[in-house]
Design a protein around this motif. Sequence first.
Motif, mmCIF file in Angstrom:
data_model
loop_
_atom_site.group_PDB
_atom_site.id
_atom_site.type_symbol
_atom_site.label_atom_id
_atom_site.label_comp_id
_atom_site.label_asym_id
_atom_site.label_seq_id
_atom_site.Cartn_x
_atom_site.Cartn_y
_atom_site.Cartn_z
ATOM 1 N N SER A 1 0.944 -0.685 0.259
ATOM 2 C CA SER A 1 -0.238 -0.434 0.354
ATOM 3 C C SER A 1 0.693 1.140 -0.370
ATOM 4 O O SER A 1 -0.050 1.605 -0.748
ATOM 5 C CB SER A 1 -0.371 -0.306 1.487
ATOM 6 N N LEU A 2 1.837 0.762 0.980
ATOM 7 C CA LEU A 2 2.713 2.396 0.712
ATOM 8 C C LEU A 2 3.560 2.678 -0.315
ATOM 9 O O LEU A 2 3.315 3.700 -1.025
ATOM 10 C CB LEU A 2 3.793 2.305 1.399
ATOM 11 N N ILE A 3 3.777 1.568 -0.896
ATOM 12 C CA ILE A 3 4.659 1.855 -2.655
ATOM 13 C C ILE A 3 3.910 2.255 -3.227
ATOM 14 O O ILE A 3 4.500 3.282 -4.283
ATOM 15 C CB ILE A 3 5.332 0.467 -2.810
ATOM 16 N N ILE A 4 2.779 1.874 -3.407
ATOM 17 C CA ILE A 4 1.625 2.636 -4.348
ATOM 18 C C ILE A 4 1.073 3.790 -4.579
ATOM 19 O O ILE A 4 0.978 4.470 -5.118
ATOM 20 C CB ILE A 4 0.239 1.341 -4.609
ATOM 21 N N ALA A 5 1.249 3.714 -2.779
ATOM 22 C CA ALA A 5 0.724 5.475 -2.420
ATOM 23 C C ALA A 5 1.683 6.230 -3.040
ATOM 24 O O ALA A 5 1.607 7.182 -4.002
ATOM 25 C CB ALA A 5 0.757 5.593 -1.063
ATOM 26 N N ILE A 6 2.565 6.623 -2.930
ATOM 27 C CA ILE A 6 4.348 7.282 -3.353
ATOM 28 C C ILE A 6 4.003 7.491 -4.661
ATOM 29 O O ILE A 6 4.316 8.382 -5.638
ATOM 30 C CB ILE A 6 4.907 6.473 -2.754
ATOM 31 N N LEU A 7 4.233 5.822 -5.570
ATOM 32 C CA LEU A 7 3.754 5.430 -7.101
ATOM 33 C C LEU A 7 3.294 6.418 -7.266
ATOM 34 O O LEU A 7 2.897 6.793 -8.473
ATOM 35 C CB LEU A 7 3.812 4.499 -7.297
ATOM 36 N N LEU A 8 1.658 6.798 -7.047
ATOM 37 C CA LEU A 8 0.607 7.029 -7.540
ATOM 38 C C LEU A 8 0.810 8.702 -7.680
ATOM 39 O O LEU A 8 0.444 9.794 -9.017
ATOM 40 C CB LEU A 8 -0.737 6.887 -6.788
ATOM 41 N N ASN A 9 1.461 9.702 -6.029
ATOM 42 C CA ASN A 9 1.458 10.443 -5.828
ATOM 43 C C ASN A 9 2.881 10.976 -7.138
ATOM 44 O O ASN A 9 2.387 12.060 -7.597
ATOM 45 C CB ASN A 9 1.305 10.797 -4.796
ATOM 46 N N ALA A 10 3.756 10.481 -7.564
ATOM 47 C CA ALA A 10 4.970 10.580 -8.017
ATOM 48 C C ALA A 10 4.255 11.050 -9.353
ATOM 49 O O ALA A 10 4.983 11.930 -10.279
ATOM 50 C CB ALA A 10 5.609 9.742 -7.976
ATOM 51 N N LEU A 11 3.684 10.008 -10.210
ATOM 52 C CA LEU A 11 3.133 9.914 -10.520
ATOM 53 C C LEU A 11 2.335 11.344 -11.440
ATOM 54 O O LEU A 11 2.368 11.675 -13.149
ATOM 55 C CB LEU A 11 2.340 8.339 -11.288
ATOM 56 N N GLY A 12 1.574 11.482 -10.730
ATOM 57 C CA GLY A 12 0.764 12.637 -10.717
ATOM 58 C C GLY A 12 1.454 14.019 -10.534
ATOM 59 O O GLY A 12 0.964 14.889 -11.961
ATOM 60 N N ILE A 13 2.404 13.846 -10.462
ATOM 61 C CA ILE A 13 3.677 15.545 -10.038
ATOM 62 C C ILE A 13 4.167 15.094 -11.407
ATOM 63 O O ILE A 13 4.161 16.201 -12.176
ATOM 64 C CB ILE A 13 4.465 15.252 -9.227
#
Length: 291
Positions: A89-101
Motif C-alpha cells: 500500500s505504501l509503495i503504490i501510494a507514493i508512486l501514484l503521487n509521483a506519477l501525478g506530479i
Amino acid sequence: MNLRAFVKLSRIEHGVLTSLIVIASYVIAGGRNTIAMVLLFLSSLLTEIFLFTTNDIYNIEEDRINRPDAPLVRGEVSIKEAWFLSLLSLIIAILLNALGIVMKYLMTWSIVILLMAIILGFSYNYRLKRVIIVNNILVATTSSLTFLYGLYATSSIPPTLNIPYLLFTVSFLATIGRELVKGAIDVAGDVRASVKTIANVYGIKSAVILAVVFTFIAVFISPLIVIQALHEFYGLVLSVGVLMTDAILIYICIMLLRSTNYMDRFRFWSLGAMAITIIAYLVFALLLFVH
C-alpha cells in the motif's frame, strides 16, 4: 486473509472518509481535474491502509487487552500478511503521487504533505506512541494533514486559502482532546505495553481536564471558519456544520467535567461532532464542483 479481516485490519471506511476530505480540499482550492482527484483519493486511501495496518502490527500487545477482537490478535491475519499489505500500500501510494506530479496533474508540494503524514504516522506506530504528549501530537497532526493534502496539490507554491488551514488547526486541537480521553479509557492496555499517557502518568482526572481545555480552544477558534466560509459560494453549508459541531462539543465537555463515567460517550460523540463538520465540508466542496 479473508475479506472481512482485511477490511477490519485496514480500516477502509476511515481511509475512504480521509480520501473524500482530501478531494474536498482540492476542489475548494480550485482543483477540477478528475484524474488528479482519482490519484489523490487512491494515494490517501492506501496511505491510511499502511498506517492503520502498521499500527496494529506494533500495537498487538495493547490490543490483546483493549481490542481482543482485532484481526492480528485473533489470528485472522498473520504478521507476515499484514506487513505485505502495508508495504504494498505504501509503495503504490507514493508512486501514484509521483506519477501525478510527473504528468502535471498534481503539484510537487503534495508529495511533501504525503511523506510528512507517512513519516509522522509511522514514527508514532513504531516507537513514539510510548512517549507522553508526543503521541497525542503525532496522531492529531497526521489525521489533520488530510485537510492540507488536496490543497497543496493545486499550487506550485504553498497556498494561502484559509479554510483548510483553519480546519487543520481546529481538527488538530479537537483530536488531541479526543486522544487524551482515549488514553484515559485505555489505561490498562497502555500500562501493559509501556505506553505513557497523561492518564496513566498524571491521572485520569488530569487527562480529562486537559482534554476539555483543548476541545474548548478548538471551539473558540472555529468561528473563524464560519467567518471565512460566509465569504464563499455555499459557505453557509459549512458554517452551519461547524456551529452544530461546536454545540455538541460544548455539551459533551460539560458532561465530561461532571463525571468521568462520560468518557466513552465523549469519545463517541466527539467523533460524531467532527463528522458533522466533515460532511458539511464535503457538501460544500460538491456544491462548488457542480456550480
